[in-house]
Write a protein that holds these residues in place. Structure first.
Motif, PDB file in Angstrom:
ATOM      1  N   ILE A  63       0.657  -1.431  -0.304  1.00 41.59           N
ATOM      2  CA  ILE A  63       0.169   0.155   0.263  1.00 41.59           C
ATOM      3  C   ILE A  63       0.743   1.387  -0.102  1.00 41.59           C
ATOM      4  CG2 ILE A  63      -1.744  -0.834   1.120  1.00 41.59           C
ATOM      5  CD1 ILE A  63      -0.958   0.378   3.930  1.00 41.59           C
ATOM      6  N   LEU A  65       1.075   4.153  -1.758  1.00 41.85           N
ATOM      7  CA  LEU A  65       0.511   4.804  -2.026  1.00 41.85           C
ATOM      8  C   LEU A  65      -0.341   5.809  -0.761  1.00 41.85           C
ATOM      9  CD1 LEU A  65      -1.508   5.061  -5.209  1.00 41.85           C
ATOM     10  CD2 LEU A  65       0.217   6.213  -4.764  1.00 41.85           C
ATOM     11  N   GLN A  66      -1.182   5.325   0.182  1.00 42.51           N
ATOM     12  CA  GLN A  66      -1.625   4.996   1.695  1.00 42.51           C
ATOM     13  C   GLN A  66      -0.282   5.376   2.440  1.00 42.51           C
ATOM     14  OE1 GLN A  66      -2.287   3.141  -0.023  1.00 42.51           O
ATOM     15  NE2 GLN A  66      -5.146   2.985  -0.008  1.00 42.51           N
ATOM     16  N   ASP A  68       2.643   6.862   1.412  1.00 44.29           N
ATOM     17  CA  ASP A  68       3.467   8.273   1.138  1.00 44.29           C
ATOM     18  C   ASP A  68       2.533   9.066   1.971  1.00 44.29           C
ATOM     19  OD1 ASP A  68       4.934  10.111   0.035  1.00 44.29           O
ATOM     20  OD2 ASP A  68       3.595  10.232  -1.703  1.00 44.29           O
ATOM     21  N   LYS A  69       0.989   9.062   1.491  1.00 46.10           N
ATOM     22  CA  LYS A  69      -0.238   9.834   2.295  1.00 46.10           C
ATOM     23  C   LYS A  69       0.259   9.974   3.542  1.00 46.10           C
ATOM     24  CE  LYS A  69      -3.607   9.621  -1.361  1.00 46.10           C
ATOM     25  NZ  LYS A  69      -4.965   9.141  -1.751  1.00 46.10           N
ATOM     26  N   GLY A  70       0.023   8.779   4.560  1.00 49.56           N
ATOM     27  CA  GLY A  70       0.385   8.943   5.486  1.00 49.56           C
ATOM     28  C   GLY A  70       1.965   9.728   6.059  1.00 49.56           C
ATOM     29  N   LYS A 114       8.065   1.460   0.390  1.00 54.20           N
ATOM     30  CA  LYS A 114       7.024   1.899   0.120  1.00 54.20           C
ATOM     31  C   LYS A 114       8.261   2.632  -1.358  1.00 54.20           C
ATOM     32  CE  LYS A 114       7.402   6.708   0.725  1.00 54.20           C
ATOM     33  NZ  LYS A 114       7.966   7.631  -0.318  1.00 54.20           N
TER      34      LYS A 114
END
Length: 139
Positions: A63, A65-66, A68-70, A114
């Motif tokens: 995951i 993208l999650q 990276d966003k977090g 990531k």
């Protein structure tokens, strides 16, 4: 007298302060990693640290993208704070590195997974295009 300034060895206190201000986040992260490694070894938690780092790497690959966003949210939040608040957040990170050292390793694993996902996509794309170029040249 001129020779003394040319043969300068080391850093002045002012230069160290300027570097610490410029690279504040990097300094806190590096010290955090060192403390986590030392206290993981001292508390004989190195097995859990390695396991959680590997688990974090797997989750980071699954995951990205999650993750990276977090992490982007956490860093953005920290950067928006006043300098003293940033230092307090850094000190909290150092305390976590000592008391809950495996947490630092899971974060390292998440970020590593990531980054590996991102880099592998980048390099797959490069090789995909190079293979297409080779097939067009053969025709």
């Amino acid at each position: 007298m001129a020779k003394e300034t040319e043969d300068k060895q080391g850093f002045t206190v002012q230069e160290i302060e300027n570097m610490a201000k410029k690279y504040r986040f990097e300094a806190f992260f590096c010290v955090s990693f060192v403390l986590a490694a030392i206290f993981s070894w001292l508390f004989t938690m190195w097995g859990w640290s390695i396991f959680l780092c590997a688990l974090g790497g797997i989750v980071g690959m699954l995951i990205p993208l999650q993750i990276d966003k977090g992490m982007g949210w956490v860093l953005s939040f920290t950067c928006k704070q006043e300098k003293i608040t940033q230092i307090i957040i850094g000190v909290v990170l150092l305390v976590i590195s000592i008391v809950l050292c495996p947490v630092i390793f899971i974060i390292l694993g998440l970020m590593g997974g990531k980054s590996l996902h991102k880099d592998s996509l980048h390099h797959k794309g490069q090789h995909l295009h190079s293979n297409l170029d080779e097939t067009h040249h053969e025709e």
